[in-house]
Write a protein that holds these residues in place. Structure first.
Motif, PDB file in Angstrom:
ATOM      1  N   GLU A 354       0.851  -1.197   0.000  1.00 38.27           N
ATOM      2  CA  GLU A 354       0.000   0.000   0.000  1.00 38.27           C
ATOM      3  C   GLU A 354       0.879   1.236   0.000  1.00 38.27           C
ATOM      4  OE1 GLU A 354      -3.617   2.093   2.592  1.00 38.27           O
ATOM      5  OE2 GLU A 354      -2.389   0.513   3.487  1.00 38.27           O
ATOM      6  N   ASN A 355       0.627   2.153  -0.938  1.00 35.56           N
ATOM      7  CA  ASN A 355       1.421   3.381  -0.961  1.00 35.56           C
ATOM      8  C   ASN A 355       0.804   4.454  -0.068  1.00 35.56           C
ATOM      9  OD1 ASN A 355      -0.673   4.602  -2.476  1.00 35.56           O
ATOM     10  ND2 ASN A 355       0.306   4.077  -4.422  1.00 35.56           N
ATOM     11  N   GLY A 356       1.493   5.569   0.043  1.00 31.03           N
ATOM     12  CA  GLY A 356       1.024   6.641   0.911  1.00 31.03           C
ATOM     13  C   GLY A 356      -0.204   7.342   0.407  1.00 31.03           C
ATOM     14  N   LEU A 357      -0.661   6.994  -0.790  1.00 36.95           N
ATOM     15  CA  LEU A 357      -1.903   7.532  -1.344  1.00 36.95           C
ATOM     16  C   LEU A 357      -3.101   6.675  -0.962  1.00 36.95           C
ATOM     17  CD1 LEU A 357      -0.394   8.157  -4.888  1.00 36.95           C
ATOM     18  CD2 LEU A 357      -0.810   9.910  -3.148  1.00 36.95           C
ATOM     19  N   GLY A 358      -2.836   5.578  -0.220  1.00 34.57           N
ATOM     20  CA  GLY A 358      -3.913   4.688   0.198  1.00 34.57           C
ATOM     21  C   GLY A 358      -4.340   3.711  -0.873  1.00 34.57           C
ATOM     22  N   LYS A 359      -3.500   3.487  -1.891  1.00 33.22           N
ATOM     23  CA  LYS A 359      -3.814   2.557  -2.974  1.00 33.22           C
ATOM     24  C   LYS A 359      -2.804   1.410  -2.989  1.00 33.22           C
ATOM     25  CE  LYS A 359      -7.309   5.000  -4.276  1.00 33.22           C
ATOM     26  NZ  LYS A 359      -7.500   5.633  -5.577  1.00 33.22           N
TER      27      LYS A 359
END
Length: 484
Positions: A354-359
């Motif tokens: 999971e990236n820091g963009l929530g995806k």
């Protein structure tokens, strides 16, 4: 359900057929013998309207959700509707809304609803519709324009039921097969990952939300029965714990220093029973815990045997205070902030990135074709959203769990920055390392020295995955979560 000293029974009622083909009612009882008069929950003016199949779940903020199907004599369909109320005994005061996901589908029939506090400030509403395989997800408190369809691992079935698992981020879906089948239907079940949870096998510190002090074992003792206390952060291993999912879906919490597990003294179920470390006993209910992320981002840690949460008694702020269990009161002294200090073993299990963009990193549409560019998506529940780490000299191959193909950095110094999937060859462009960056990781390619990223830091579903020089941005900050 049980509510404020009353047993509440929700049911479909056909007894007023001359004016209502069917309506939805409830009755209440304080003794299970004497019952109230029926109270309407869902009723439509048209005699042909036929609402049915009530299920109810409690949400946060003192709200309740009721789902139902709305069948009519014309149209041949029974679309799924819902109501949200602050009073589960007064749903009739609220207008029903149809569940209309953003993908344009019209879910039909036999809904079942569950709610988990995991998944953000509003938690996650999960609805199964019997007329389709996907689950219906809402993380916006039930806002009508925020329903999404999530592919389910459970097969289609009539009135599939849902149960939230002890991690708070997984639901078990039970299916009995088609309503119209002329043969015996096998009962089938599956797990669906609907919200982030703890990473099984990872190391954590557990800080009490009231005191700010860490859960520890007094004096760094390795003895059976040593008390679980709270203590200022010192960096010592006596305050580090491994949280590991067990076959029954609960967790053990093992002290890194002693190798012993957190349990309750004497296997007691009473308020005030003290927490301590114990020699592990496989399957022991007093040594197993649910670990559920709340809407504020903290966790509750609840003993499986007693069903009581771990707490800092009397909101103490003193070093050395012994921890105990107590009836859930919603207080900050029963909430814990979990900080991951070390990853689980990477070469076993499946992982969501999971990236820091929530995806989440994925291969779009579950493609098994070599050369398919990776991208990002809003949930991680299917094999093409999950990855295995394969140890090779100098790092890891990151292999898609669905296609079996390895994540590959195609950058050659020109305009191409594509990260795609290719057959695993152990080449340097398929070799990746994890570089700690605060509480997250940069994923660095051995060949190019570039980092896994989402193009242009886009938060859109389907935004392509590329390699890029370090930016310090959320598009390169990855949380590595083991999902069993």
């Amino acid at each position: 359900m049980y509510y404020q000293g009353q047993l509440v029974v929700y049911f479909s009622d056909q007894r007023q057929n001359s004016t209502h083909s069917q309506l939805l009612d409830h009755e209440t009882s304080t003794d299970g013998v004497t019952w109230s008069a029926p109270v309407n929950d869902v009723v439509y003016a048209s005699q042909a309207a036929r609402p049915g199949m009530t299920t109810v779940a409690q949400m946060n903020n003192s709200k309740w959700i009721l789902t139902y199907e709305l069948c009519q004599t014309t149209g041949g369909s029974c679309p799924v509707y819902y109501k949200i109320s602050t009073d589960p005994l007064n749903f009739n005061a609220v207008a029903g809304q149809q569940i209309l996901p953003t993908d344009g589908s019209h879910p039909c029939c036999q809904p079942y609803v569950a709610w988990t506090p995991s998944g953000g400030a509003n938690g996650t509403i999960v609805v199964s519709a019997g007329g389709q395989t996907p689950l219906l997800i809402n993380t916006a408190g039930g806002a009508s324009g925020s329903w999404q369809s999530e592919d389910s691992n459970a097969p289609y079935g009539y009135s599939r039921s849902l149960m939230v698992m002890p991690d708070g981020g997984t639901v078990m879906t039970m299916s009995g097969g088609s309503h119209d089948s002329t043969s015996l239907n096998p009962v089938q079940w599956a797990f669906d990952n609907v919200a982030p949870s703890v990473s099984s096998g990872a190391r954590y510190t557990l800080a009490n939300s009231s005191s700010g002090l860490d859960l520890a074992i007094g004096g760094g003792s390795t003895a059976d029965g040593a008390a679980a206390i709270q203590w200022s952060a010192t960096g010592g291993v006596e305050r580090k714990w491994v949280i590991a999912r067990q076959p029954d879906a609960y967790f053990t919490i093992t002290n890194v220093n002693s190798g012993k597990v957190l349990g309750i003294a004497g296997a007691a179920t009473a308020n005030g029973a003290v927490a301590q470390q114990q020699t592990p006993i496989a399957g022991s209910s007093t040594q197993e815990w649910s670990v559920v992320k709340g809407t504020d981002g903290t966790f509750t840690i609840t003993n499986r045997k007693s069903n009581l949460p771990l707490e800092d008694p009397s909101f103490s702020t003193a070093n050395g205070t012994g921890m105990d269990q107590w009836t859930d009161n919603g207080g900050s002294n029963q909430h814990w902030t979990l900080t991951q200090t070390a990853l689980p073993a990477l070469t076993t299990g499946q992982f969501a990135l999971e990236n820091g963009l929530g995806k989440y990193l994925e291969i779009p549409a579950g493609s098994t074709a070599a050369g398919t560019q990776a991208d990002q998506f809003w949930y991680a529940n299917q094999g093409w959203h999950l990855w295995a780490f394969v140890a090779v000299a100098g790092g890891f191959e990151i292999v898609n769990s669905h296609s079996g193909l390895a994540l590959t950095d195609e950058y050659t110094g020109g305009s191409s920055v594509v990260v795609d999937q290719q057959p695993a060859t152990a080449s340097s462009k398929q070799l990746w390392s994890l570089v700690p960056s605060g509480s997250t990781y940069l994923v660095k390619n051995s060949s190019t020295g570039r980092y896994l990223a989402t193009a242009a830091a886009s938060s859109a579903d389907g935004a392509p995955t590329v390699s890029w020089t370090a930016t310090g941005g959320p598009e390169q900050a990855w949380t590595i979560q083991r999902i069993n």
